[in-house]
Scaffold this motif. Structure first.
Motif, PDB file in Angstrom:
ATOM      1  N   LYS A 193       8.310   0.153   0.091  1.00  0.00           N
ATOM      2  CA  LYS A 193       9.084  -1.091   0.097  1.00  0.00           C
ATOM      3  C   LYS A 193       8.222  -2.320  -0.125  1.00  0.00           C
ATOM      4  O   LYS A 193       8.656  -3.314  -0.711  1.00  0.00           O
ATOM      5  CB  LYS A 193       9.840  -1.204   1.427  1.00  0.00           C
ATOM      6  N   THR A 194       6.975  -2.275   0.326  1.00  0.00           N
ATOM      7  CA  THR A 194       6.128  -3.469   0.301  1.00  0.00           C
ATOM      8  C   THR A 194       4.991  -3.401  -0.713  1.00  0.00           C
ATOM      9  O   THR A 194       4.264  -4.389  -0.873  1.00  0.00           O
ATOM     10  CB  THR A 194       5.526  -3.715   1.695  1.00  0.00           C
ATOM     11  N   LEU A 195       4.836  -2.276  -1.396  1.00  0.00           N
ATOM     12  CA  LEU A 195       3.651  -2.152  -2.252  1.00  0.00           C
ATOM     13  C   LEU A 195       3.744  -3.028  -3.506  1.00  0.00           C
ATOM     14  O   LEU A 195       4.836  -3.362  -3.980  1.00  0.00           O
ATOM     15  CB  LEU A 195       3.414  -0.694  -2.647  1.00  0.00           C
ATOM     16  N   GLN A 196       2.586  -3.389  -4.015  1.00  0.00           N
ATOM     17  CA  GLN A 196       2.461  -4.039  -5.306  1.00  0.00           C
ATOM     18  C   GLN A 196       1.742  -3.065  -6.215  1.00  0.00           C
ATOM     19  O   GLN A 196       0.607  -2.656  -5.950  1.00  0.00           O
ATOM     20  CB  GLN A 196       1.658  -5.350  -5.176  1.00  0.00           C
ATOM     21  N   ALA A 197       2.406  -2.660  -7.294  1.00  0.00           N
ATOM     22  CA  ALA A 197       1.860  -1.624  -8.166  1.00  0.00           C
ATOM     23  C   ALA A 197       0.467  -1.965  -8.674  1.00  0.00           C
ATOM     24  O   ALA A 197      -0.404  -1.091  -8.766  1.00  0.00           O
ATOM     25  CB  ALA A 197       2.816  -1.388  -9.342  1.00  0.00           C
ATOM     26  N   GLU A 198       0.225  -3.221  -8.979  1.00  0.00           N
ATOM     27  CA  GLU A 198      -1.074  -3.620  -9.522  1.00  0.00           C
ATOM     28  C   GLU A 198      -2.203  -3.317  -8.537  1.00  0.00           C
ATOM     29  O   GLU A 198      -3.259  -2.797  -8.922  1.00  0.00           O
ATOM     30  CB  GLU A 198      -1.067  -5.120  -9.854  1.00  0.00           C
ATOM     31  N   ALA A 199      -1.969  -3.614  -7.247  1.00  0.00           N
ATOM     32  CA  ALA A 199      -2.987  -3.347  -6.227  1.00  0.00           C
ATOM     33  C   ALA A 199      -3.214  -1.835  -6.063  1.00  0.00           C
ATOM     34  O   ALA A 199      -4.360  -1.372  -5.922  1.00  0.00           O
ATOM     35  CB  ALA A 199      -2.564  -3.960  -4.897  1.00  0.00           C
ATOM     36  N   VAL A 200      -2.128  -1.064  -6.086  1.00  0.00           N
ATOM     37  CA  VAL A 200      -2.247   0.388  -5.953  1.00  0.00           C
ATOM     38  C   VAL A 200      -3.030   0.965  -7.129  1.00  0.00           C
ATOM     39  O   VAL A 200      -3.925   1.804  -6.952  1.00  0.00           O
ATOM     40  CB  VAL A 200      -0.853   1.043  -5.876  1.00  0.00           C
ATOM     41  N   LEU A 201      -2.730   0.490  -8.311  1.00  0.00           N
ATOM     42  CA  LEU A 201      -3.396   1.008  -9.506  1.00  0.00           C
ATOM     43  C   LEU A 201      -4.864   0.611  -9.552  1.00  0.00           C
ATOM     44  O   LEU A 201      -5.704   1.381 -10.029  1.00  0.00           O
ATOM     45  CB  LEU A 201      -2.664   0.520 -10.756  1.00  0.00           C
TER      46      LEU A 201
END
Length: 338
Positions: A56-64
């Motif tokens: 719910k809270t993730l930002q794809a850019e940070a995960v990638l």
């Protein structure tokens, strides 16, 4: 990929770079996540090479960014995303380029309740990664699960003890696992579980009482039926839950009665009814207490009770008492019952 294939891949240290684990069976799903983490990331490097995000809270850019970072003092990095079904659509789409070119040293693992195969993300994931569904076990699969867990702890059950345990714990594997833990702690050095051990530790009088209640209704013992009903209500069991348990049990009885009359072999009854084999003898005995034409009538009675319980003016205990008295008094004239 099936859960069994995933287990073999983990054992062979050939874990896919992209994993999406999903399904209703949370016990096996959680166990798979734990096994993957232990296989990929050593405890002493976990702070550097294991990252956890929530959908719910993730930002794809940070995960990638994390996924594309090489592991520190280790061969692999694990990036885990829980509650993946809550990832916003735009964030989910942002993962698609990575799916086509994942980092070999990173295992990007999504964990969720379900998937939507219509979405482009899942269509791409299926091409490049592994989707693994953990389906909820059927009731007749629970005994095998219990025996498997017992073997892992060098324990075993007598046949009667296994039947009693399965009847009392239900089919939620997390609860089954927890009750097994308490039972094995109670056993101490003892390795064989008997019915006295189960009765001492695993308590579910609701299930036992529903089974007993059906028995006395079949004997037309209204007084004992009211006593058992009163015990359930005194223990705080919700009236609608009592009704639902009765409906479920009578549905199993009806199906058992029909299969017996069709001449289905006894060895096949449990599978056809959808219960574990240890319950089938009791169901066969009980189902013959009622004539074939009584079952449809009973379900009309159940429906009326359900509507009454959900109305504002009905008193729950009175509705259930009337239900018990009606079933106990019902006769199947066509079958010559008295």
């Amino acid at each position: 990929m099936t859960p069994t294939e995933l287990k073999r891949a983990i054992q062979a240290r050939k874990i896919p770079e992209l994993l999406f684990l999903y399904g209703e069976e949370g016990f096996y799903l959680d166990k798979a996540v734990q096994t993957i983490r232990e296989a990929l990331v050593a405890a002493d490097t976990r702070d550097f090479n294991f990252s956890l995000y929530h959908g719910k809270t993730l930002q794809a850019e940070a995960v990638l960014d994390t996924a594309r970072t090489l592991p520190v003092l280790a061969s692999h990095r694990l990036v885990l995303i829980k509650d993946a079904q809550e990832i916003p659509a735009a964030q989910l789409e942002a993962f698609i380029p990575y799916l086509k070119d994942p980092v070999a040293e990173t295992c990007l693992t999504f964990v969720g309740d379900k998937i939507d195969g219509r979405k482009k993300f899942f269509q791409e994931f299926k091409k490049h990664g592994a989707l693994v569904e953990f389906k909820k076990l059927y009731e007749n699969q629970i005994p095998a699960f219990v025996q498997e867990q017992a073997r892992e702890r060098q324990r075993s059950f007598t046949e009667d003890a296994l039947a009693l345990f399965c009847r009392r714990v239900g089919s939620n594997l997390q609860e089954v696992h927890g009750e097994l833990g308490k039972l094995f702690d109670y056993l101490g050095a003892k390795t064989l579980v008997d019915t006295a051990d189960v009765a001492a530790i695993v308590s579910d009088t609701r299930v036992d009482s529903i089974f007993d209640l059906t028995n006395v209704l079949g004997r037309r013992d209204a007084a004992e039926g009211l006593r058992l009903l009163g015990r359930l209500l005194d223990e705080g069991v919700a009236p609608l839950l009592i009704l639902n348990m009765m409906v479920r049990h009578f549905r199993q009885l009806w199906k058992t009665r029909e299969l017996v009359e069709q001449g289905v072999p006894h060895r096949d009854l449990a599978r056809r009814v959808g219960v574990n084999p240890y319950f089938i003898d009791g169901l066969v005995r009980q189902c013959k207490s009622f004539g074939p034409r009584q079952y449809p009538v009973f379900f009309d009675i159940f429906l009326a009770a359900d509507l009454a319980l959900k109305s504002s003016g009905a008193h729950p205990s009175a509705v259930l008492e009337n239900l018990v008295l009606t079933i106990a008094a019902h006769r199947d004239a066509a079958a010559g019952r008295e």
